[in-house]
Enzyme design. Structure first.
Site, PDB file in Angstrom:
ATOM      1  N   GLY A 209       0.874  -0.469  -0.078  1.00  0.00           N
ATOM      2  CA  GLY A 209      -0.136  -0.360  -0.042  1.00  0.00           C
ATOM      3  C   GLY A 209       0.566   1.356   0.291  1.00  0.00           C
ATOM      4  N   ASN A 210       0.196   1.789   0.001  1.00  0.00           N
ATOM      5  CA  ASN A 210       0.882   3.548   0.429  1.00  0.00           C
ATOM      6  C   ASN A 210       0.287   4.490   1.401  1.00  0.00           C
ATOM      7  OD1 ASN A 210      -0.786   5.787  -1.002  1.00  0.00           O
ATOM      8  ND2 ASN A 210      -0.652   3.811  -2.630  1.00  0.00           N
ATOM      9  N   ARG A 211       0.666   5.762   1.857  1.00  0.00           N
ATOM     10  CA  ARG A 211       0.682   6.525   3.032  1.00  0.00           C
ATOM     11  C   ARG A 211      -1.189   7.093   2.276  1.00  0.00           C
ATOM     12  NH1 ARG A 211       3.948   6.384   6.903  1.00  0.00           N
ATOM     13  NH2 ARG A 211       5.826   5.373   6.358  1.00  0.00           N
ATOM     14  N   SER A 212      -1.161   7.255   1.258  1.00  0.00           N
ATOM     15  CA  SER A 212      -2.496   8.224   0.939  1.00  0.00           C
ATOM     16  C   SER A 212      -3.716   7.807   1.569  1.00  0.00           C
ATOM     17  CB  SER A 212      -3.176   7.566  -0.357  1.00  0.00           C
ATOM     18  OG  SER A 212      -3.841   8.837  -0.815  1.00  0.00           O
TER      19      SER A 212
END
Ligand code: CTP
Length: 404
Positions: A209-212
């Site tokens: 995933g990512n931090r958005s």
């Protein structure tokens, strides 16, 4: 649908008429407003916060210090389009007039530059008391909007001036307030917005995933709806959204691609604010990978570049907006993407800077247009940044539509 996407902070102070604020809340939500209720402690003696939480767009707040956010009053104060207080007691009027900020509602009122509309309700003797009338006069001089109480039955069998204005009248006042000042420069325009970070599963438990956080994309969707657009939001996050924004919930890049592919050709504006994974695992394990099996090798394959695909298939008059989240050489990477992806606008931000980008309530961006126009948006609440992005879209539509 004048209230579509408008953020109304609904303050409820402690009077018998607090129960009528429930009706106001329901009507505002039905009309598309995003409603954040704040109850004073005294209000909770008359009505439960749970009632507002069930009806409003987000949970009701009561305490200044007990919630997860360190300073909820400043966040609410900045993102509000209107602070509406139903009912406003004599005590609330006195606190606001004198600048006291002892509770979450009064602190939010004081911390905000948003317009304030107060709906007083109290016994006739209190309403007619010179102290209350002086406070009303002072607040009106400062620009506070007052919805005057009516005459009628009061608590305890009394009757006279001081009865809270009818909820339908209050909502009508809110509607006319927004009708008078809101720019409706996207009236009837179909806008597709994506938001949040995609999650690419490795096994049923783990994902890449990512931090958005999706906050910026959601704010853009709300802003576009508030300016009259018909908005569809394809998002990976569960955040409160006004009922006027149509939400399609997805998780993976492939799901986001499928939704956008189905919707993009009908949209006049496409804004890709989502942080889409560039790679996904080639195989997804059917059951949880066990530690005892050793360190796994996760092979990755590229995902579809949704933005590039939408821009490639664009039809005349369509406006395509991309985002560029960078940690270095922000402007050169962003202008590279503007050209490589063939979009009309790129919204660039340096996500390594403090208070900027992922998970924060604030952002600082540069908006680059294909025609060379550039807008620098200094550090601001994400809703204000959203307004700048929508302004750029409106400007772009003027030239793109004029050129078709
Ligand atoms: N984007 C997309 N599909 C992808 C990856 C990105 O539609 N598979 C979109 C994003 O929504 C964003 C823009 O492309 O609007 C730029 O995304 P970004 O990750 O910054 O750029 P990339 O092209 O992926 O380049 P890099 O990650 O190498 O910086």
């Amino acid at each position: 649908m004048i209230l579509r996407g408008r953020h109304v902070v609904l303050g409820v102070s402690g009077g018998v008429a607090a129960y009528k604020a429930v009706e106001v809340c329901r009507r505002l939500v039905d009309d598309g407003a995003l409603v954040s209720p704040i109850l004073t402690h005294a209000a909770t003696k008359f009505i439960g916060a749970a009632t507002f939480s069930a009806l409003a767009s987000e949970p009701a707040r009561v305490d200044l210090f007990d919630g997860p956010e360190p300073s909820p009053h400043t966040h609410l104060a900045k993102s509000a389009d209107l602070i509406l207080v139903v009912p406003a007691t004599a005590n609330l009027l006195a606190s606001y007039a004198s600048g006291a900020a002892g509770g979450l509602l009064t602190a939010t009122l004081l911390a905000s530059r948003a317009p304030v509309m107060l709906c007083p309700a109290m016994h006739t003797e209190m309403w007619e008391h010179p102290a209350v009338q002086d406070n009303i006069a002072l607040l009106e001089r400062r620009g506070t909007l007052i919805v005057p109480p009516g005459v009628g039955a009061l608590a305890g069998g009394d009757s006279g001036p001081g009865r809270l204005a009818d909820p339908a009248v209050i909502v009508e006042e809110v509607r006319s307030f927004f009708a008078s000042g809101a720019p409706r420069d996207l009236e009837g325009v179909s806008v597709l917005v994506t938001a949040g970070g995609t999650r690419e599963p490795i096994d049923p438990v783990r994902y890449l995933g990512n931090r958005s956080s999706g906050k910026q994309g959601h704010a853009i969707a709300e802003e576009a709806a508030a300016r009259g657009a018909d908005v569809t939001l394809v998002t990976t996050v569960d955040r409160p959204v006004s009922s006027q924004v149509e939400v399609r919930r997805v998780d993976t890049a492939a799901q986001m691609h499928a939704e956008v592919a189905a919707l993009a050709s009908d949209a006049q504006v496409v804004i890709m604010a989502a942080a889409v994974a560039d790679f996904r695992p080639v195989e997804v394990a059917a059951s949880k990978i066990k530690k005892t099996e050793g360190v796994p090798t996760v092979r990755l394959e590229p995902t579809v570049d949704i933005l590039a695909e939408v821009a490639h298939a664009r039809r005349p008059g369509q406006v395509i907006v991309g985002f560029s989240a960078e940690t270095d050489d922000v402007l050169s990477h962003a202008s590279g993407k503007l050209e490589a992806k063939g979009v009309d606008l790129i919204v660039a931000n340096d996500v390594s800077a403090p208070s900027v980008g992922f998970a924060h309530d604030t952002n600082e961006v540069v908006i680059l247009a294909a025609d060379g126009h550039r807008v620098d948006v200094p550090l601001a609440d994400k809703r204000q940044v959203a307004a700048a992005v929508v302004d750029a879209v409106v400007r772009c539509r003027r030239s793109v539509v004029a050129g078709t």
